[in-house]
Each structure stands twice: as C-alpha cells, then as structure tokens.
Design a protein around this motif. Structure first.
Motif, PDB file in Angstrom:
ATOM      1  N   VAL A   6      12.750  90.234  75.300  1.00 20.53           N
ATOM      2  CA  VAL A   6      12.501  89.863  73.904  1.00 20.53           C
ATOM      3  C   VAL A   6      12.160  91.147  73.162  1.00 20.53           C
ATOM      4  O   VAL A   6      11.180  91.826  73.483  1.00 20.53           O
ATOM      5  CB  VAL A   6      11.346  88.844  73.794  1.00 20.53           C
ATOM      6  N   LEU A   7      12.996  91.515  72.195  1.00 19.63           N
ATOM      7  CA  LEU A   7      12.783  92.748  71.435  1.00 19.63           C
ATOM      8  C   LEU A   7      11.999  92.416  70.172  1.00 19.63           C
ATOM      9  O   LEU A   7      12.469  91.670  69.319  1.00 19.63           O
ATOM     10  CB  LEU A   7      14.121  93.400  71.055  1.00 19.63           C
ATOM     11  N   GLY A   8      10.784  92.948  70.081  1.00 19.26           N
ATOM     12  CA  GLY A   8       9.939  92.679  68.921  1.00 19.26           C
ATOM     13  C   GLY A   8       8.823  91.717  69.282  1.00 19.26           C
ATOM     14  O   GLY A   8       9.089  90.608  69.740  1.00 19.26           O
ATOM     15  N   GLY A   9       7.573  92.162  69.081  1.00 23.05           N
ATOM     16  CA  GLY A   9       6.416  91.335  69.433  1.00 23.05           C
ATOM     17  C   GLY A   9       5.693  90.800  68.220  1.00 23.05           C
ATOM     18  O   GLY A   9       4.476  90.622  68.223  1.00 23.05           O
ATOM     19  N   GLY A  10       6.452  90.529  67.159  1.00 21.22           N
ATOM     20  CA  GLY A  10       5.881  89.804  66.010  1.00 21.22           C
ATOM     21  C   GLY A  10       5.809  88.324  66.361  1.00 21.22           C
ATOM     22  O   GLY A  10       6.029  87.927  67.503  1.00 21.22           O
ATOM     23  N   LEU A  32       9.072  93.666  74.340  1.00 18.90           N
ATOM     24  CA  LEU A  32       9.036  95.087  73.992  1.00 18.90           C
ATOM     25  C   LEU A  32       8.704  95.247  72.507  1.00 18.90           C
ATOM     26  O   LEU A  32       9.478  94.842  71.644  1.00 18.90           O
ATOM     27  CB  LEU A  32      10.397  95.738  74.299  1.00 18.90           C
ATOM     28  N   GLU A  33       7.525  95.793  72.243  1.00 16.15           N
ATOM     29  CA  GLU A  33       7.035  95.971  70.867  1.00 16.15           C
ATOM     30  C   GLU A  33       6.820  97.458  70.611  1.00 16.15           C
ATOM     31  O   GLU A  33       6.179  98.143  71.396  1.00 16.15           O
ATOM     32  CB  GLU A  33       5.727  95.186  70.686  1.00 16.15           C
ATOM     33  N   SER A  34       7.363  97.968  69.492  1.00 13.94           N
ATOM     34  CA  SER A  34       7.285  99.412  69.242  1.00 13.94           C
ATOM     35  C   SER A  34       5.920  99.850  68.703  1.00 13.94           C
ATOM     36  O   SER A  34       5.514 100.987  68.902  1.00 13.94           O
ATOM     37  CB  SER A  34       8.387  99.845  68.274  1.00 13.94           C
ATOM     38  N   SER A 278      16.487  96.430  82.739  1.00 10.39           N
ATOM     39  CA  SER A 278      17.660  95.553  82.786  1.00 10.39           C
ATOM     40  C   SER A 278      17.245  94.138  82.405  1.00 10.39           C
ATOM     41  O   SER A 278      16.106  93.738  82.645  1.00 10.39           O
ATOM     42  CB  SER A 278      18.243  95.528  84.195  1.00 10.39           C
ATOM     43  N   ALA A 279      18.170  93.391  81.823  1.00  9.35           N
ATOM     44  CA  ALA A 279      17.908  91.980  81.496  1.00  9.35           C
ATOM     45  C   ALA A 279      19.219  91.211  81.497  1.00  9.35           C
ATOM     46  O   ALA A 279      20.283  91.780  81.253  1.00  9.35           O
ATOM     47  CB  ALA A 279      17.236  91.874  80.133  1.00  9.35           C
ATOM     48  N   ASP A 280      19.107  89.904  81.784  1.00  9.59           N
ATOM     49  CA  ASP A 280      20.303  89.037  81.745  1.00  9.59           C
ATOM     50  C   ASP A 280      20.615  88.615  80.315  1.00  9.59           C
ATOM     51  O   ASP A 280      21.773  88.418  79.953  1.00  9.59           O
ATOM     52  CB  ASP A 280      20.058  87.781  82.598  1.00  9.59           C
ATOM     53  N   HIS A 281      19.558  88.449  79.514  1.00 10.37           N
ATOM     54  CA  HIS A 281      19.746  87.958  78.151  1.00 10.37           C
ATOM     55  C   HIS A 281      18.768  88.709  77.250  1.00 10.37           C
ATOM     56  O   HIS A 281      17.661  89.040  77.671  1.00 10.37           O
ATOM     57  CB  HIS A 281      19.450  86.447  78.084  1.00 10.37           C
ATOM     58  N   ILE A 282      19.182  88.990  76.015  1.00 10.21           N
ATOM     59  CA  ILE A 282      18.275  89.595  75.030  1.00 10.21           C
ATOM     60  C   ILE A 282      18.072  88.632  73.870  1.00 10.21           C
ATOM     61  O   ILE A 282      19.041  88.080  73.330  1.00 10.21           O
ATOM     62  CB  ILE A 282      18.812  90.948  74.504  1.00 10.21           C
ATOM     63  N   LEU A 443      28.486  87.786  74.300  1.00 13.22           N
ATOM     64  CA  LEU A 443      27.261  88.585  74.463  1.00 13.22           C
ATOM     65  C   LEU A 443      26.063  87.657  74.682  1.00 13.22           C
ATOM     66  O   LEU A 443      25.848  86.740  73.881  1.00 13.22           O
ATOM     67  CB  LEU A 443      27.013  89.435  73.214  1.00 13.22           C
ATOM     68  N   PRO A 444      25.286  87.897  75.740  1.00 10.07           N
ATOM     69  CA  PRO A 444      24.080  87.084  75.944  1.00 10.07           C
ATOM     70  C   PRO A 444      22.947  87.601  75.029  1.00 10.07           C
ATOM     71  O   PRO A 444      22.014  88.262  75.463  1.00 10.07           O
ATOM     72  CB  PRO A 444      23.755  87.274  77.432  1.00 10.07           C
ATOM     73  N   LEU A 445      23.124  87.332  73.728  1.00 12.85           N
ATOM     74  CA  LEU A 445      22.225  87.867  72.705  1.00 12.85           C
ATOM     75  C   LEU A 445      21.889  86.774  71.695  1.00 12.85           C
ATOM     76  O   LEU A 445      22.784  86.084  71.210  1.00 12.85           O
ATOM     77  CB  LEU A 445      22.927  89.042  71.990  1.00 12.85           C
ATOM     78  N   SER A 446      20.596  86.612  71.402  1.00  8.83           N
ATOM     79  CA  SER A 446      20.163  85.647  70.374  1.00  8.83           C
ATOM     80  C   SER A 446      19.489  86.401  69.240  1.00  8.83           C
ATOM     81  O   SER A 446      18.737  87.348  69.486  1.00  8.83           O
ATOM     82  CB  SER A 446      19.151  84.651  70.950  1.00  8.83           C
ATOM     83  N   LEU A 447      19.755  85.967  68.009  1.00  9.58           N
ATOM     84  CA  LEU A 447      19.147  86.589  66.821  1.00  9.58           C
ATOM     85  C   LEU A 447      18.087  85.653  66.254  1.00  9.58           C
ATOM     86  O   LEU A 447      18.402  84.524  65.862  1.00  9.58           O
ATOM     87  CB  LEU A 447      20.208  86.842  65.746  1.00  9.58           C
ATOM     88  N   ILE A 448      16.842  86.125  66.231  1.00 10.20           N
ATOM     89  CA  ILE A 448      15.771  85.302  65.654  1.00 10.20           C
ATOM     90  C   ILE A 448      14.927  86.180  64.720  1.00 10.20           C
ATOM     91  O   ILE A 448      15.133  87.375  64.613  1.00 10.20           O
ATOM     92  CB  ILE A 448      14.870  84.668  66.737  1.00 10.20           C
ATOM     93  N   GLY A 449      13.957  85.542  64.067  1.00 13.58           N
ATOM     94  CA  GLY A 449      13.070  86.292  63.177  1.00 13.58           C
ATOM     95  C   GLY A 449      13.440  86.055  61.729  1.00 13.58           C
ATOM     96  O   GLY A 449      14.343  85.274  61.417  1.00 13.58           O
TER      97      GLY A 449
END
Length: 475
Positions: A6-10, A32-34, A278-282, A443-449
C-alpha cells in the motif's frame, strides 16, 4: 497467498490496509509512507492544557452509505466512546453564514427560510426550487457546477450559495469543477428523474449497501449532522495504525519514499532509497501526480492522465481568543469568490465542538481557510509566502468580518500544499481511462485516495474498502 503493498499512509492507505487485514487471503500488507507520520491530512494538535486544533478535516458527516461505513469502522476500532456528535437541531447545524457585501447573512433554513426573501438573495428560494421541476434536462455528459445550478436553480443561487459552498468543500472554483464528479447525487437526479427535486424525493439511483452497525444506528436515532472525536480526528488514523500493528500481518514503514515501481511476470518490484521490495499487488493511495512520477515510462498514457489532475494549496490558520468573541453562533461563514478571492471561509470551531476548548476559562477557537484555487493569484508562490503574511491576513479577516477587536492569544499557521484534488469537467472520463489502461495491461494495481472518486474523508475510506473488496471478493 498474497503480499499487498500500500503506497501512502494517509487515511486512504490505512483504510485499505485495515480492510485487507480482515481477510485470510492476504499474507502480508506493507504500508509505505514517505513522511514521518501516518494519517495524511487528518492532523490534530493536542495542546498540553487540553485544547485541540484541527489542521485538516474536522466534522465528518454520518449520512449515506459511505458515512455509515466510516461509523462502522469507528465502532470496530473501539472509538465509539470518543465520538462527539453534533445534531441537526444544534445551533452549528442550523446557522451557517455567508459573508456578502461586507455583511454576515444567515443562510435560509427550514420552511420559513424558503418562503421569505432572505438577504443576500433577492427572492424566496422556494420560487427557484418550485420552478426547477420545469427545467429541461441538460444534453452534455458533464457540466460545471456553476452552469448546472444556474440552469436549474438560477444564477443568483449559483453565484452566492454554490460558489461559496464549492470554496468551503473543495477550495475550488465552481465555474471549472465538474457537477458529475463533485456532486454525483445532483447529476444523477437530473439524469434519472429529470429534476433535482424529484431525484431527492424518489431517489437518484443505486447506492452501495452498507448495513448500519450500532454507532451508525445511533447517528440516525439521534439525528447527527456531523461528528468528531474527543482527541481530534487524528485519533482515527492513530487507532487504525494501532490495529494494523496488532494484526501481526502488516509492516508499517515511515520515512520510506518509493522511487520507482516496475511490473514483470513475477510481480511488482518497488525501488526505495535504500533497497527494494516485492509485492503481488499494489494499492496506490498516493496523490495522482506522486504516482505518475514513480511509474515506468512505458506507461505514458497513464502517466499523462494522472498528471492532468490538478490540486490546490490551502492555508489553514488556527486561532484562539480569550473570552467569547463571536457576534453570532453557528458553524462558520463562507465567502463567495466575488467578495474576497483569497479568503475561503472561517469555521467557528468552538460552537460545534466546545469539548475541544481548553477546559479552564472561556476561549473561542476559529479556523481561517485561505487560498485554494486562488492561492497563487492572491498570495503568490506557496514556497515564497511567509507565515507572518498569512497570519496577518487571517486575523484581519476575523477583525473586519466578525468585529473581533482583540488579538489572538494563540495561533498556528499550516500551509497544506496540494491538499485537495480538483475534479474539473471531464474528470470521470480521465479516471475511467486510467482504470481501462490498468485492466488492458493486466496490471495488479488499484487507485484509491482523494484524486479519483471523492475528496471527503468518508469517500476516501470507502475507496480503500472498495479496492480491498475488488482484490479479495467481499471483505
């Protein structure tokens, strides 16, 4: 068995992780939160004397499926005892003001407010509402909010009420914002029923089914208009973070900026400053532009679509005054862009949430919101503006608009850079194209936020739930 990054810890990324955690199909979730903290725009200052100040969202609405969903989560996290509800009969719900022609005007509410001519409007609102049923349906597949409301309810309502509302909710310009993406209920009412009034009375289409838990039921029985938490809204991301730590299946990383992601037959490779994962899905809960900067250059169509989503910067100035200084009681006041382009509105925080005042002695807490779509024009480049300049502008507004003659005893200026995505006309097409690109390229990618399907806290949490459900079947 799956590893999800999960990219972004908001609040969006945390919510997605919370829902993923509930499924046995997920072996590991990596957040992963920057920045140095989780919670994103949900950010509260708790002073040692007990006062609480919000630098981002404050009251959260309990209404609708997405509102119930958030309350169910609050319940599950054991935060029910910390809820501070504001009912519809509360003065903060009944009294909302606009500042027009250098005067505060209470927005009409209730039947009498609709029947009478109430300044700053030149005729009773009931006339606009009654005529609305006769207005023909628009032919465009999207329209600006200003154009839509002018067409259906008249230009005056669009110029004053709707202009102000869009500045309060989106810090944006209703002449550019999309009615279809910002107010889908209004757009669907016209599409399905031919009228907003009929849409409100008969329903404007299918909504997600979210059965209410005990807290959501209580919100209906007690008719809550909004709610907060006793230690501020940041308690929500803090509690989710605690929940994730205790699950034993989540790795939480702060100060971990993602530099690049690439996909191959074996899954995702996520490049960090010092190493890789590494990850199966982002699941990306990053702002659209931030995601665009870490994608492989071969995803050019997706990168372009992500970069097309604009954001605005808002200066949030928290002020505390000694004594009770407000001339009126209510939630706050908004200003249409014709009145003052730089000043969006003032929230009278002490009225809806007196529990956040310092316990000893009478004080008044206010929040002044400035800039938004007009930031650059009024204040110049965000990186060059000083806190002193913003504080002076905020205190001057409180003095001239509310007649407060004393100086604040405490203040905090926060510049929220690129905090609210702007859904301009055609936004829905861009989002559809992004998701089509992801599907067509497997692509195993989901867009949220907040960049895609709604900017409210409830919408963002629900987007996290939706992504988890699509990945796993129902959570």
């Amino acid at each position: 068995m799956t590893t999800v990054a999960v990219l972004g810890g908001g609040i969006g990324g945390l919510a997605a992780s919370y829902y993923l955690c509930k499924s046995p199909q997920v072996t590991k979730v990596i957040v992963l939160e920057s920045s140095s903290r989780f919670g994103g725009w949900l950010w509260s200052t708790r002073r040692s004397d007990g006062a609480v100040f919000e630098h981002g969202p404050r009251g959260i609405r309990p209404a609708g499926a997405v509102g119930r969903n958030t309350l169910n989560m609050v319940d599950d996290l054991g935060l029910g005892g910390e809820i501070l509800p504001v009912t519809y009969s509360h003065v903060a719900s009944k009294n909302r003001y606009v500042y027009v022609n250098k005067q505060l005007h209470r927005m009409p509410s209730g039947i009498s407010g609709l029947l009478r001519t109430v300044p700053p409007f030149s005729r009773p609102l009931l006339l606009s509402v009654a005529m609305e049923i006769l207005v023909k349906k628009g032919k465009e597949d999207d329209e600006s909010i200003h154009s839509f409301v002018s067409r259906r309810l008249g230009k005056e309502l669009a110029d004053i009420a709707v202009d102000s509302l869009c500045r309060g909710v989106f810090a944006g310009d209703c002449r550019k914002l999309s009615v279809r993406s910002c107010f889908p209920v209004l757009y669907n009412a016209e599409q399905r029923r031919g009228s907003l009034i009929l849409g409100m009375l008969m329903g404007s289409g299918p909504a997600p089914v979210v059965p209410p838990g005990p807290l959501a039921q209580r919100s209906v029985e007690e008719s809550w208009a909004q709610w907060s938490l006793s230690r501020g809204v940041e308690s929500l991301p803090e509690s989710i973070t605690q929940y994730l730590k205790q699950s034993g299946r989540v790795e939480l990383h702060r100060e971990t900026a993602v530099q690049h992601i690439s996909h191959s037959a074996s899954g995702w490779k996520i490049k960090l400053e010092d190493g890789a994962m590494s990850a199966d899905h982002i699941i990306s809960a990053l702002p659209a532009k931030a995601l665009s900067s870490i994608l492989p250059s071969t995803y050019q169509p997706l990168i372009q679509l992500l970069q097309d989503i604009s954001t605005v910067t808002v200066a949030v100035v928290n002020l505390e005054y000694e004594g009770s200084v407000l001339p009126v009681a209510g939630f706050g006041h908004l200003l249409p862009s014709s009145e003052d382009r730089g000043l969006l509105g003032v929230v009278y925080d002490s009225i809806p949430f007196p529990q956040h005042n310092r316990p000893d002695g009478q004080t008044t807490r206010l929040t002044v919101m400035m800039g938004g779509a007009w930031f650059q024009e009024v204040f110049g480049a965000p990186e060059a503006v000083t806190e002193e300049c913003l504080l002076a502008r905020a205190t001057e507004a409180v003095s001239s608009q509310l007649g407060v003659t004393t100086a604040p005893s405490w203040s905090r200026v926060t510049l929220q850079r690129d905090c609210i995505p702007q859904y301009y006309q055609g936004h829905y097409r861009g989002v559809e194209s992004m998701r089509s690109f992801i599907r067509e390229n497997n692509l195993p990618l989901s867009l949220i936020g907040s960049s895609y399907d709604g900017v409210s806290v409830n919408d963002v949490i629900f987007s996290g739930r939706t992504a988890a459900e699509q990945l796993l079947g129902t959570v």
